[in-house]
Enzyme design. Structure first.
Site, short mmCIF file in Angstrom:
data_model
loop_
_atom_site.label_atom_id
_atom_site.label_comp_id
_atom_site.label_asym_id
_atom_site.label_seq_id
_atom_site.Cartn_x
_atom_site.Cartn_y
_atom_site.Cartn_z
N GLU A 64 28.39 72.38 20.17
CA GLU A 64 29.73 72.56 19.63
C GLU A 64 30.07 71.38 18.71
O GLU A 64 29.83 70.22 19.04
CB GLU A 64 30.71 72.62 20.80
CG GLU A 64 32.16 72.70 20.45
CD GLU A 64 33.06 72.68 21.68
OE1 GLU A 64 34.25 73.02 21.55
OE2 GLU A 64 32.57 72.33 22.79
N LYS A 133 36.22 79.67 18.38
CA LYS A 133 36.44 79.51 19.82
C LYS A 133 37.74 80.19 20.21
O LYS A 133 38.76 80.05 19.52
CB LYS A 133 36.49 78.01 20.15
CG LYS A 133 36.54 77.68 21.62
CD LYS A 133 36.41 76.17 21.82
CE LYS A 133 36.36 75.74 23.27
NZ LYS A 133 36.14 74.28 23.40
N TYR A 139 44.04 70.46 28.93
CA TYR A 139 44.36 69.88 30.23
C TYR A 139 43.48 68.65 30.45
O TYR A 139 42.45 68.48 29.81
CB TYR A 139 44.13 70.91 31.35
CG TYR A 139 42.73 71.51 31.35
CD1 TYR A 139 41.69 70.88 32.03
CD2 TYR A 139 42.46 72.69 30.68
CE1 TYR A 139 40.41 71.42 32.03
CE2 TYR A 139 41.18 73.24 30.68
CZ TYR A 139 40.16 72.60 31.36
OH TYR A 139 38.89 73.13 31.34
N CYS A 189 31.79 76.82 24.46
CA CYS A 189 32.22 75.96 25.57
C CYS A 189 33.18 76.62 26.56
O CYS A 189 32.76 77.41 27.40
CB CYS A 189 32.80 74.66 25.01
SG CYS A 189 32.81 73.31 26.24
N SER A 216 31.25 69.40 25.97
CA SER A 216 31.23 69.27 27.42
C SER A 216 30.86 67.87 27.89
O SER A 216 29.72 67.58 28.22
CB SER A 216 30.26 70.29 28.04
OG SER A 216 30.43 70.35 29.44
#
Length: 347
Positions: A64, A133, A139, A189, A216
């Protein structure tokens, strides 16, 4: 310009195919990144793509946002970075004319007044498509909605990248015309971590090879969770699942990166790279798409699910591609053999 990749080992981990009928060779790659330097990163990706070509790889996936790096935060909104990223895409597309592998790579791109976190699919000098995406994490350590727009609602769109126009949206399948049964779907992802994954619909629409480009960052226990998710998705969808994560070069100010890559087929691990290693690393495996399609044909549950989601399955656009060379990779002397082998070479 990037450093000569010959100074970095390209570590290739490969296991035998899932059976003697393996027909398509694929690779999941992690590469060193220079933050906010798309030109240097394009050099690295193309060098690794040439290594894949030497190994008769038909499809190669990179992480990504591999062309810019993931950890550049507000630089995603700087025109100088986005202009350079677009120019790097053009360069990769042009260079792909001399490479035999479909390339899937991550890059931020502007479209309709917003910036999207996208996967670019290119082959033989053509920009085949761009997949945005869909699920943007916002978060804990993630702030993607600060920079990017979701790909939701972009079905049926077309994007302009430099001199190239291509289909844009999460509704794309890439279909080989000269290798029946080879259909590719791409997600990014977080799209794997949600209750209803885009790749599940892609599989119901016919995709046999599911690709996930990830950045990630790593946390305690996350490597095992990734393995579980990839294994489960490949088993549920009766598909191959390619996973690639970012590693060397990403900012470690707040996060850590391990560069985990893996390839599963119908719940079976075919290849996985080591983690926390410098340089580019490739997981390479032979995937038996005929076996996957046979398994689906024997599953009344798969057919029931397809019928239940018919309206969503029918929305997919099918982008044709023709390899023009033998994608059939049979296990033989000098090829991928049973058991596990680890190769190390300088590129």
């Amino acid at each position: 310009m990037t450093d000569d990749l010959s100074n970095s080992p390209v570590e290739v981990h490969a296991v035998g195919s899932s059976g003697p009928g393996a027909t398509v060779r694929v690779a999941a790659c992690t590469t060193p990144v220079r933050l906010a330097d798309p030109a240097a990163n394009a050099d690295t990706l193309l060098d690794v793509a040439r290594t894949c070509a030497e190994r008769s790889v038909s499809l190669v996936a990179f992480p990504e946002l591999a062309l810019t790096g993931y950890s550049i935060d507000d630089l995603f909104l700087q025109d100088v970075v986005l202009d350079a990223a677009e120019a790097a895409v053009e360069r990769v597309v042009e260079a792909s004319a001399h490479l035999p592998s479909v390339m899937v790579l991550g890059v931020p791109l502007r479209h309709a007044g917003r910036v999207y976190n996208t996967a670019v699919i290119t082959y033989r000098g053509k920009l085949l498509g761009v997949v945005p995406k869909v699920h943007l994490p916002n978060y804990r350590e993630f702030y993607e909605r600060r920079y990017f727009a979701s790909g939701n609602g972009t079905d049926g769109s077309v994007i302009r990248v430099g001199r190239h126009s291509a289909p844009f949206g999460p509704d794309l399948l890439f279909v080989s015309e000269d290798r029946p049964g080879l259909v590719v779907h791409v997600e990014i992802c977080e799209d794997m971590w949600v209750p209803k994954q885009p790749s599940a619909l892609g599989a119901l629409a016919g995709a046999t090879v599911l690709v996930n480009l990830s950045a990630s960052n790593i946390t305690v226990g996350k490597a095992d969770t990734r393995r579980m998710l990839c294994q489960a998705q490949s088993a549920r969808c009766m598909a191959a699942y390619l996973y690639t994560a970012s590693g060397e070069g990403e900012s470690t100010t707040d996060l850590a990166w391990d560069g985990q890559t893996s390839i599963y087929e119908d719940g079976i691990l075919l290849a996985e790279t080591s983690r926390f290693e410098p340089g580019a690393r490739l997981a390479v495996a032979d995937v038996d798409v005929d076996r996957l399609n046979d398994a689906r044909a024997r599953s009344d549950i798969f057919a029931q699910c397809r019928a239940g989601y018919q309206a969503q399955v029918a929305r997919f656009r099918r982008v044709p591609l023709r390899f023009g060379f033998d994608t059939g990779v049979r296990v033989a002397s000098g090829g991928l053999v049973g058991g596990f082998c680890q190769l190390s070479r300088q590129v």
